[in-house]
Scaffold this active site. Sequence first.
Site, PDB file in Angstrom:
ATOM      1  N   ASP A  10       1.824  -0.840  -2.969  1.00  0.00           N
ATOM      2  CA  ASP A  10       3.073  -0.963  -3.724  1.00  0.00           C
ATOM      3  C   ASP A  10       2.751  -1.096  -5.206  1.00  0.00           C
ATOM      4  O   ASP A  10       1.960  -1.967  -5.602  1.00  0.00           O
ATOM      5  CB  ASP A  10       3.829  -2.204  -3.217  1.00  0.00           C
ATOM      6  CG  ASP A  10       5.195  -2.365  -3.860  1.00  0.00           C
ATOM      7  OD1 ASP A  10       5.673  -1.413  -4.491  1.00  0.00           O
ATOM      8  OD2 ASP A  10       5.787  -3.457  -3.728  1.00  0.00           O
ATOM      9  N   ASP A 112       7.631   4.337  -5.000  1.00  0.00           N
ATOM     10  CA  ASP A 112       6.493   3.542  -5.453  1.00  0.00           C
ATOM     11  C   ASP A 112       5.766   2.821  -4.324  1.00  0.00           C
ATOM     12  O   ASP A 112       5.007   1.881  -4.562  1.00  0.00           O
ATOM     13  CB  ASP A 112       6.944   2.513  -6.501  1.00  0.00           C
ATOM     14  CG  ASP A 112       7.947   1.519  -5.951  1.00  0.00           C
ATOM     15  OD1 ASP A 112       8.582   1.811  -4.914  1.00  0.00           O
ATOM     16  OD2 ASP A 112       8.108   0.429  -6.552  1.00  0.00           O
ATOM     17  N   GLU A 113       5.984   3.253  -3.075  1.00  0.00           N
ATOM     18  CA  GLU A 113       5.355   2.606  -1.925  1.00  0.00           C
ATOM     19  C   GLU A 113       4.809   3.649  -0.951  1.00  0.00           C
ATOM     20  O   GLU A 113       5.482   4.633  -0.642  1.00  0.00           O
ATOM     21  CB  GLU A 113       6.353   1.751  -1.145  1.00  0.00           C
ATOM     22  CG  GLU A 113       6.956   0.584  -1.876  1.00  0.00           C
ATOM     23  CD  GLU A 113       7.996  -0.099  -1.007  1.00  0.00           C
ATOM     24  OE1 GLU A 113       7.604  -0.909  -0.139  1.00  0.00           O
ATOM     25  OE2 GLU A 113       9.189   0.193  -1.174  1.00  0.00           O
TER      26      GLU A 113
END
Length: 417
Positions: A10, A112-113
């Site tokens: 993350d 974003d993960e």
Amino acid sequence: MGNRIIFHIDVNSAYLSWEAVHRIQHGETLDLRTVPSVVGGNPETRHGIVLTKSIPAKKYNIQTGETIYTAKAKCPELIIVPPNYGLYMQCSRAFGDILREYSPLVEQYSIDEYFLDFTNMGRIYYDPVEAAYKIKKRIKEELGFTVNIGISSNKILAKMASELKKPDKVHTIFPHEIADKMWCLPIDELFMVGRATAKKLRSRSINTIGDLAQADLKMIKLFLKSHGVLVWNYANGNDISPVRENRRTMIKGIGNSTTIPFDVEEATTAHLVLLSLTETVAARLRQAEYCTRLVSVSIKTNEFYSCSHQRKIASAIDCTNAIHEVACELFDELWKGEPIRHLGVRVSELSRNDFMQLSLFERDYEKQRAVDRTVDSIRERFGPDAVFRSSFLNSGVRFRSGGTVDDEEYPMMSSVL
């Protein structure tokens, strides 16, 4: 399943980190991550909401999701940066490309993960924790931003591990560590437990994740229904979802979604939010020289209940009004009156727009398509704020919400139900 090794990676304050790195690479000396700053909204009008914040901004109690106006009131010297979704997609892809060098099974969960299945990589990298530190270091050195990495035997525990102390950390929560590392956390830190669910749990003296894990499942089901089964399993670390490789080599669809800073309780307001989302979806569709034959709408309530609805169209379209009309019809059929906090619009089944077959029984949108092309050219020349519809004036809804994401297919984890 018990022998799996899963990473959850993350990005720390993703949008703001990516903005900071981009600006430094282009000559700026100020690092946005070192001063009170946020990404979101319009810095001139102070409209919109905070999408992400720097660590120094936390000292002023600035919260993700609050309005830019209230954030600025808390910290007058706050630096506000408008979002740049094109940049963020580039950073996300570069981030994912590095991860794919460490495992063939990488699943993008959000912009974003990522999840990474490290199970069969032991012959190459003996210690998964050591490998995680190497990945974290490499991302920092090559791309300029930091990540948190959570490691466990399944996706939910890996995700919970990555949410422990930040930034730039590696954490583990294996099954034997659940009691010590996870059960002591407040109930609202459990994935999929929102404010409304947390309030219901606390009213029954369930204040920590451990309280929920040890509660009677039958009792939880009485007041939380199937969602209660989901969060009870998460509290106990139960999840059998596989890591699915979901990289695409071409655009399959274009989606846009937004979290709304207030509960939407009227159809007219929801229709306006859908219009703001459709504006960017349709513009991106025309820019890519595609038309669509499938429109879908997704809804998430203030209690995190999600549902979606889609419809095929006889003739392929790229007109903003035409797509919005279908989206509103889908919404009206889907919505049951619950307060809404998140809306999404997506188009797929794309075809080239150089040839269009019109039906005798469908409306001709050619005049509106000409207007769309004119608006696109004005915005391209003078900026996205140069022209917008009067229906957004004094409405409280931004005329271009969310961000445009190509091929936005980030599947949910599925617990043992």
